[in-house]
Design a protein around this motif. Structure first.
Motif, PDB file in Angstrom:
ATOM      1  N   LEU A  96      43.624  22.022  30.107  1.00  0.00           N
ATOM      2  CA  LEU A  96      43.716  20.547  29.485  1.00  0.00           C
ATOM      3  C   LEU A  96      42.394  19.600  29.394  1.00  0.00           C
ATOM      4  N   ASP A  97      41.427  20.000  30.596  1.00  0.00           N
ATOM      5  CA  ASP A  97      40.329  19.585  30.407  1.00  0.00           C
ATOM      6  C   ASP A  97      39.619  19.549  28.978  1.00  0.00           C
ATOM      7  N   GLY A  98      39.502  20.926  28.933  1.00  0.00           N
ATOM      8  CA  GLY A  98      38.975  21.544  27.529  1.00  0.00           C
ATOM      9  C   GLY A  98      39.375  20.965  26.214  1.00  0.00           C
ATOM     10  N   ALA A  99      40.817  20.793  26.449  1.00  0.00           N
ATOM     11  CA  ALA A  99      41.533  20.310  25.178  1.00  0.00           C
ATOM     12  C   ALA A  99      41.204  18.847  24.774  1.00  0.00           C
ATOM     13  N   ARG A 100      41.152  18.080  25.907  1.00  0.00           N
ATOM     14  CA  ARG A 100      40.691  16.539  25.898  1.00  0.00           C
ATOM     15  C   ARG A 100      39.241  16.456  25.492  1.00  0.00           C
ATOM     16  N   GLU A 101      38.437  17.233  26.001  1.00  0.00           N
ATOM     17  CA  GLU A 101      36.928  17.362  25.434  1.00  0.00           C
ATOM     18  C   GLU A 101      36.939  17.634  23.982  1.00  0.00           C
ATOM     19  N   ALA A 102      37.546  18.731  23.441  1.00  0.00           N
ATOM     20  CA  ALA A 102      37.670  19.000  22.298  1.00  0.00           C
ATOM     21  C   ALA A 102      38.577  18.405  21.090  1.00  0.00           C
ATOM     22  N   GLY A 103      39.570  17.992  21.726  1.00  0.00           N
ATOM     23  CA  GLY A 103      40.579  17.148  20.983  1.00  0.00           C
ATOM     24  C   GLY A 103      41.583  17.986  20.175  1.00  0.00           C
ATOM     25  N   TRP A 104      42.023  18.867  21.085  1.00  0.00           N
ATOM     26  CA  TRP A 104      43.120  19.889  20.589  1.00  0.00           C
ATOM     27  C   TRP A 104      44.459  19.287  20.485  1.00  0.00           C
ATOM     28  N   LYS A 105      45.308  19.789  19.990  1.00  0.00           N
ATOM     29  CA  LYS A 105      46.915  19.729  20.076  1.00  0.00           C
ATOM     30  C   LYS A 105      47.327  20.925  20.923  1.00  0.00           C
ATOM     31  N   VAL A 106      47.787  20.609  21.821  1.00  0.00           N
ATOM     32  CA  VAL A 106      48.247  21.714  22.901  1.00  0.00           C
ATOM     33  C   VAL A 106      49.685  21.713  22.952  1.00  0.00           C
ATOM     34  N   SER A 107      50.333  23.180  22.762  1.00  0.00           N
ATOM     35  CA  SER A 107      51.589  23.529  23.074  1.00  0.00           C
ATOM     36  C   SER A 107      51.548  24.160  24.290  1.00  0.00           C
ATOM     37  N   HIS A 108      52.027  23.809  25.299  1.00  0.00           N
ATOM     38  CA  HIS A 108      52.086  24.405  26.556  1.00  0.00           C
ATOM     39  C   HIS A 108      53.536  25.116  26.728  1.00  0.00           C
ATOM     40  N   VAL A 109      53.627  26.423  26.800  1.00  0.00           N
ATOM     41  CA  VAL A 109      55.075  27.010  26.676  1.00  0.00           C
ATOM     42  C   VAL A 109      55.542  27.035  28.237  1.00  0.00           C
ATOM     43  N   ILE A 110      54.774  27.535  29.049  1.00  0.00           N
ATOM     44  CA  ILE A 110      55.460  27.816  30.564  1.00  0.00           C
ATOM     45  C   ILE A 110      54.307  28.288  31.621  1.00  0.00           C
ATOM     46  N   SER A 111      54.755  27.809  32.626  1.00  0.00           N
ATOM     47  CA  SER A 111      53.715  28.135  33.992  1.00  0.00           C
ATOM     48  C   SER A 111      54.862  28.907  34.884  1.00  0.00           C
ATOM     49  N   ALA A 112      54.651  30.312  35.112  1.00  0.00           N
ATOM     50  CA  ALA A 112      55.183  31.016  35.928  1.00  0.00           C
ATOM     51  C   ALA A 112      54.350  31.634  36.710  1.00  0.00           C
ATOM     52  N   HIS A 113      54.847  31.442  38.296  1.00  0.00           N
ATOM     53  CA  HIS A 113      53.873  32.129  39.429  1.00  0.00           C
ATOM     54  C   HIS A 113      55.053  32.349  40.344  1.00  0.00           C
ATOM     55  N   ALA A 114      54.759  33.664  41.218  1.00  0.00           N
ATOM     56  CA  ALA A 114      55.466  34.306  42.248  1.00  0.00           C
ATOM     57  C   ALA A 114      54.282  34.634  43.215  1.00  0.00           C
ATOM     58  N   GLU A 115      54.785  34.499  44.485  1.00  0.00           N
ATOM     59  CA  GLU A 115      53.913  34.843  45.456  1.00  0.00           C
ATOM     60  C   GLU A 115      53.850  36.330  45.444  1.00  0.00           C
ATOM     61  N   PRO A 116      52.458  37.009  45.590  1.00  0.00           N
ATOM     62  CA  PRO A 116      52.432  38.419  45.605  1.00  0.00           C
ATOM     63  C   PRO A 116      53.401  39.146  46.334  1.00  0.00           C
ATOM     64  N   GLY A 117      54.043  40.260  45.722  1.00  0.00           N
ATOM     65  CA  GLY A 117      54.949  41.134  46.049  1.00  0.00           C
ATOM     66  C   GLY A 117      55.362  42.568  45.385  1.00  0.00           C
ATOM     67  N   SER A 118      56.315  42.871  45.452  1.00  0.00           N
ATOM     68  CA  SER A 118      56.639  44.361  44.919  1.00  0.00           C
ATOM     69  C   SER A 118      56.476  44.133  43.394  1.00  0.00           C
ATOM     70  N   LYS A 119      56.684  45.322  42.578  1.00  0.00           N
ATOM     71  CA  LYS A 119      56.777  45.278  41.194  1.00  0.00           C
ATOM     72  C   LYS A 119      57.764  44.412  40.783  1.00  0.00           C
ATOM     73  N   VAL A 120      57.072  43.680  39.512  1.00  0.00           N
ATOM     74  CA  VAL A 120      58.004  42.646  38.731  1.00  0.00           C
ATOM     75  C   VAL A 120      59.281  43.350  38.054  1.00  0.00           C
ATOM     76  N   SER A 121      60.336  42.840  38.162  1.00  0.00           N
ATOM     77  CA  SER A 121      61.375  43.433  37.592  1.00  0.00           C
ATOM     78  C   SER A 121      61.466  43.212  36.129  1.00  0.00           C
ATOM     79  N   ARG A 122      62.011  44.168  35.137  1.00  0.00           N
ATOM     80  CA  ARG A 122      62.074  43.870  33.570  1.00  0.00           C
ATOM     81  C   ARG A 122      62.521  42.621  33.465  1.00  0.00           C
ATOM     82  N   GLU A 123      63.744  42.197  33.978  1.00  0.00           N
ATOM     83  CA  GLU A 123      64.316  41.002  33.595  1.00  0.00           C
ATOM     84  C   GLU A 123      63.277  39.856  34.014  1.00  0.00           C
TER      85      GLU A 123
END
Length: 501
Positions: free
Chosen positions: A53-80
């Motif tokens: 977003l810092d870069g977007a403001r600097e360059a005057g972009w239109k930003v479409s942010h979809v999703i932020s997804a983070h899980a603590e490190p762990g076992s393999k991620v399920s397909r679901e």
């Protein structure tokens, strides 16, 4: 001309030796937010998204942010779980592709799913199938990435963090955004190449505070000022992922329009990779056993601050279970005074203890329930319940300052003279508030034992009289030969210690 950029974050570090799967709930507990809600949570914090977003403001972009997804490190991620996040990103790309000029993603680089070894490569492949080869894609990676050929093929620009503890995530986001702007404006035509060495990981895990890799980070920054060299990323790898493309890599993003840039990029990448290989035996940490760590604690002079004992092997931040008890048992047997220990990630114990009033003296089995052979089994302990909490807090340190964090239902259980933080949800210690929010003031303790490898140093080293590291024998033990590798290519260092290349 203003550019339209799609952004998203999808971050997980997968320990393939850990039992079970990382399900969608793990993302919901940690971070699973879309659009403006995600921006409100992470848009002005030490995060990749904030850098975007810092870069977007600097360059005057239109930003479409979809999703932020983070899980603590762990076992393999399920397909679901993988498809839930990937499908939302890809659906947004499909819906907006006619107006998009570029894509900017915050990834980890060591995601393994139940159906493929390379989660990031799979996501990028799906996106490329939608937008084709011409649209520029920039990504950020954790420096513990196992950066694969597929990631390099489908991402034009790759920028990894250069600090461990990771205190430059926002800076990495800014750098990636600026390079994407240059590509969209037609000023550069970026491409990335990869150098790799047959190792599980860089021997010090990419430490940027001490050790032989520190000068390489400085060299990387200097190389980035050369004409045609856009980004130099040193990835130490993540050896707890048993995959074909495990290990340290050097990625150099260069301007393919500039004659000679590709040759120079290759020289830089191979030169840094050679040094990583050459110093493969120069270990910075001294891994004490738990008995020796406690002996140091018994005689420690706290006049300059507490002794910090890091349980390296049971670091939840590398996917370990976080419930190993060998160090805790040694502390109790050693009769340590004015000490604290945490977290013990034990939902059953947290639930059982929280059913009693504060001040109650209770006997309960604590920790060691996931795999008692790794780091110690349950301890039946009698202690006083000092505090019961919902586990919610706001970090104030270099890594999670301003960000919400939750351990879930949590209990402070005092056994003898040790305050034990027992939690429901996963998380490594990387912020003082992860103790202070529960009434434990680390600066006032004589001994602070915590579960983390390196990230704790950002917040805890400034208050420490001394820091020591121990190997409790848990899942992330530095003794890699104790893990049953099947997919990593052989020979590989250090499993094959006499390997020569």
């Amino acid at each position: 001309m203003s550019h339209h950029v799609l952004t998203a974050e999808f971050i997980h570090e997968s320990n393939t030796f850990k039992m079970g799967l990382t399900q969608l709930r793990a993302f919901e507990v940690d971070l699973l937010k879309e659009g403006d809600v995600a921006i409100a949570e992470r848009g002005d914090a030490p995060t990749e998204l904030a850098g975007f977003l810092d870069g977007a403001r600097e360059a005057g972009w239109k930003v479409s942010h979809v999703i932020s997804a983070h899980a603590e490190p762990g076992s393999k991620v399920s397909r679901e779980a993988f498809d839930y996040v990937a499908d939302r990103i890809c659906a947004a790309v499909e819906a907006k592709k006619e107006t998009l000029d570029g894509i900017l993603l915050g990834l980890h680089g060591a995601m393994v799913t139940e159906f493929c070894e390379d989660g990031e490569g799979e996501l990028l492949k799906r996106i490329r199938a939608i937008v084709g080869d011409k649209m520029p894609i920039a990504i950020t990676l954790d420096l513990h990435a196992n950066a694969t050929p597929d990631m390099v093929r489908d991402a034009d620009i790759i920028v990894s963090y250069k600090t461990y503890p990771h205190v430059d995530m926002r800076l990495a986001g800014q750098q990636a955004a600026r390079q994407l702007e240059n590509a969209m404006a037609g000023n550069t035509r970026p491409a990335t190449l990869r150098a790799h060495r047959p190792m599980l990981d860089e021997v010090n895990g990419g430490r940027s505070d001490s050790g032989p890799i520190v000068p390489l980070y400085e060299a990387a920054r200097k190389y980035e000022t050369e004409p045609g060299i856009l980004a130099v990323s040193i990835n130490s790898g993540f050896g707890e992922a048993d995959i074909r493309d495990v290990g340290p890599t050097v990625l150099v993003t260069y301007d393919s329009n500039l004659p000679g840039a590709a040759v120079r990029a290759r020289d830089i990448a191979e030169g840094i990779a050679d040094v990583i290989w050459d110093v493969r035996r120069e270990t910075e940490n001294v891994y004490l056993d738990v008995t020796d760590a406690v002996k140091i604690a018994q005689d420690f002079d706290t006049s300059n601050g507490p002794l910090i004992i890091a349980d390296y092997a049971d670091n939840p931040g590398s996917g370990a279970y976080g419930d190993a008890t060998n160090l805790l048992k040694a502390m109790i047997d050693g009769a340590l005074q004015n000490a604290t220990f945490g977290p013990v990630i034990d939902p059953d114990a947290a639930l059982a203890l929280s059913a009693h009033p504060v001040g109650s003296v209770v006997t309960a089995p604590i920790g060691g329930k996931n795999d008692p052979a790794l780091g110690g089994g349950p301890l039946v302990l009698t202690g006083e319940i000092r505090l019961i909490s919902d586990g919610n807090l706001i970090g104030d340190g270099p890594m999670i300052g301003g960000l919400h964090f939750s351990f879930g239902t949590s209990v402070v259980f005092r056994v003898a003279h040790i305050d034990i933080l027992i939690t429901t949800e996963r998380g490594q210690m990387l912020d003082l508030q992860q103790f202070k929010a529960f009434g434990i003031i680390p600066e006032e303790k004589s001994v602070v034992a915590l579960k983390s490898m390196q990230h704790f140093r950002a917040a805890f080293e400034p208050i420490a009289g001394r820091v020591i590291v121990c190997d409790s024998g848990a899942l992330s033990t530095p003794q890699a030969h104790k893990r049953p590798y099947k997919n990593a290519p052989r020979p590989i260092f250090p499993l094959d210690p006499d390997l020569a290349i």
